[in-house]
Design a protein around this motif. Sequence first.
Motif, PDB file in Angstrom:
ATOM      1  N   UNK A  18       0.830  -1.203   0.000  1.00  0.00           N
ATOM      2  CA  UNK A  18       0.000   0.000   0.000  1.00  0.00           C
ATOM      3  C   UNK A  18       0.865   1.253   0.000  1.00  0.00           C
ATOM      4  N   UNK A  19       1.991   1.219   0.700  1.00  0.00           N
ATOM      5  CA  UNK A  19       2.896   2.370   0.705  1.00  0.00           C
ATOM      6  C   UNK A  19       3.409   2.661  -0.699  1.00  0.00           C
ATOM      7  N   UNK A  20       3.765   1.617  -1.433  1.00  0.00           N
ATOM      8  CA  UNK A  20       4.225   1.829  -2.815  1.00  0.00           C
ATOM      9  C   UNK A  20       3.101   2.378  -3.685  1.00  0.00           C
ATOM     10  N   UNK A  21       1.881   1.932  -3.441  1.00  0.00           N
ATOM     11  CA  UNK A  21       0.755   2.478  -4.205  1.00  0.00           C
ATOM     12  C   UNK A  21       0.578   3.956  -3.901  1.00  0.00           C
ATOM     13  N   UNK A  22       0.707   4.345  -2.623  1.00  0.00           N
ATOM     14  CA  UNK A  22       0.545   5.741  -2.246  1.00  0.00           C
ATOM     15  C   UNK A  22       1.670   6.617  -2.790  1.00  0.00           C
ATOM     16  N   UNK A  23       2.836   6.037  -3.009  1.00  0.00           N
ATOM     17  CA  UNK A  23       3.970   6.818  -3.517  1.00  0.00           C
ATOM     18  C   UNK A  23       3.984   6.857  -5.038  1.00  0.00           C
ATOM     19  N   UNK A  24       3.818   5.693  -5.676  1.00  0.00           N
ATOM     20  CA  UNK A  24       3.971   5.607  -7.127  1.00  0.00           C
ATOM     21  C   UNK A  24       2.654   5.466  -7.878  1.00  0.00           C
TER      22      UNK A  24
ATOM     23  N   UNK B  39      -0.669   9.142  -6.229  1.00  0.00           N
ATOM     24  CA  UNK B  39       0.390   9.224  -5.234  1.00  0.00           C
ATOM     25  C   UNK B  39       1.278  10.430  -5.423  1.00  0.00           C
ATOM     26  N   UNK B  40       2.323  10.480  -4.608  1.00  0.00           N
ATOM     27  CA  UNK B  40       3.244  11.613  -4.651  1.00  0.00           C
ATOM     28  C   UNK B  40       3.927  11.753  -6.007  1.00  0.00           C
ATOM     29  N   UNK B  41       4.374  10.637  -6.562  1.00  0.00           N
ATOM     30  CA  UNK B  41       5.090  10.678  -7.832  1.00  0.00           C
ATOM     31  C   UNK B  41       4.225  10.258  -9.014  1.00  0.00           C
ATOM     32  N   UNK B  42       2.939   9.988  -8.760  1.00  0.00           N
ATOM     33  CA  UNK B  42       2.063   9.514  -9.818  1.00  0.00           C
ATOM     34  C   UNK B  42       1.940  10.458 -11.000  1.00  0.00           C
ATOM     35  N   UNK B  43       1.647  11.753 -10.792  1.00  0.00           N
ATOM     36  CA  UNK B  43       1.538  12.665 -11.942  1.00  0.00           C
ATOM     37  C   UNK B  43       2.824  12.767 -12.755  1.00  0.00           C
ATOM     38  N   UNK B  44       3.970  12.835 -12.075  1.00  0.00           N
ATOM     39  CA  UNK B  44       5.246  12.918 -12.813  1.00  0.00           C
ATOM     40  C   UNK B  44       5.492  11.654 -13.628  1.00  0.00           C
ATOM     41  N   UNK B  45       5.210  10.492 -13.047  1.00  0.00           N
ATOM     42  CA  UNK B  45       5.392   9.242 -13.781  1.00  0.00           C
ATOM     43  C   UNK B  45       4.437   9.164 -14.966  1.00  0.00           C
ATOM     44  N   UNK B  46       3.205   9.635 -14.788  1.00  0.00           N
ATOM     45  CA  UNK B  46       2.241   9.616 -15.893  1.00  0.00           C
ATOM     46  C   UNK B  46       2.680  10.558 -17.017  1.00  0.00           C
ATOM     47  N   UNK B  47       3.226  11.713 -16.668  1.00  0.00           N
ATOM     48  CA  UNK B  47       3.689  12.653 -17.690  1.00  0.00           C
ATOM     49  C   UNK B  47       4.840  12.081 -18.508  1.00  0.00           C
ATOM     50  N   UNK B  48       5.662  11.243 -17.901  1.00  0.00           N
ATOM     51  CA  UNK B  48       6.805  10.652 -18.600  1.00  0.00           C
ATOM     52  C   UNK B  48       6.519   9.230 -19.078  1.00  0.00           C
TER      53      UNK B  48
END
Length: 246
Positions: free
Chosen positions: A116-122, A126-135
């Motif tokens: 669950x922690x990884x889901x909340x982060x990535x 999550x914290x890095x979800x928008x950045x990962x989606x943009x890239x």
Amino acid sequence: MTKEAKRMAADPRPVRWLLTALALGSLGLLVALPLVAVFVQAFDKGWAAYLAAVSDPFTRSAILLSLLATGIAVPLNLVFGLAAAWAVTKFQFRGRSALLTLIDLPFGVSPVVAGLIYVLVFGAQGWMGPWLADHDIRVIFAVPGIVLATTFVTFPFVARELIPLMETQGVDEEEAALVLGANAWQMLWRITLPNIKWGLLYGTVLCTARALGEFGAVSVVSWVSIVAWFGVIYWGRMLPFVGNAF
């Protein structure tokens, strides 16, 4: 110590037999019996049904994915465990206790919570979800998330096998080699690794077994989207009936 003293210090034979029987009984009840039940259930319908299940494309895909995650996580934990054990046992530095605490952290955290922690982060929210989606980078519900979760739950095993062993051996041989002119790599390959080879092998075996058997954290980072998808379909079909009922 004389033979008479040894005989008097030894436990009585009934006590030894009782303790041995309790240990073997607990081992058989908690370990052997479940393993036997697994094999009995696996081959209950015969070899043909077992081979048909193993040869199923979904089964092969799951096995290959488990082997892939294990093949990545175990070497990473091997390098980390060796480096952490070397640092903890050979040097005194600030943060040593914190490092030991972090090594033991996966033992005290539920695998489901770790996933669950990884889901909340990535995850997408999550914290890095928008950045990962943009890239266009996928971590959760993909192989990288499974590898991260597997690595997290298994990284204490190698380090925890090596730290007590290296503490017991001390630093006398390394210091002697250093006085004789050996560099760090020579001490590692010719002194440290030969002395810890069996502990390293045992830790690697434990890490591999834990990686292959991990379910909780991997299920969270890989199956949540599937469960949510079925939930949306189910509730989408049920909502009209619920609305009519009210």
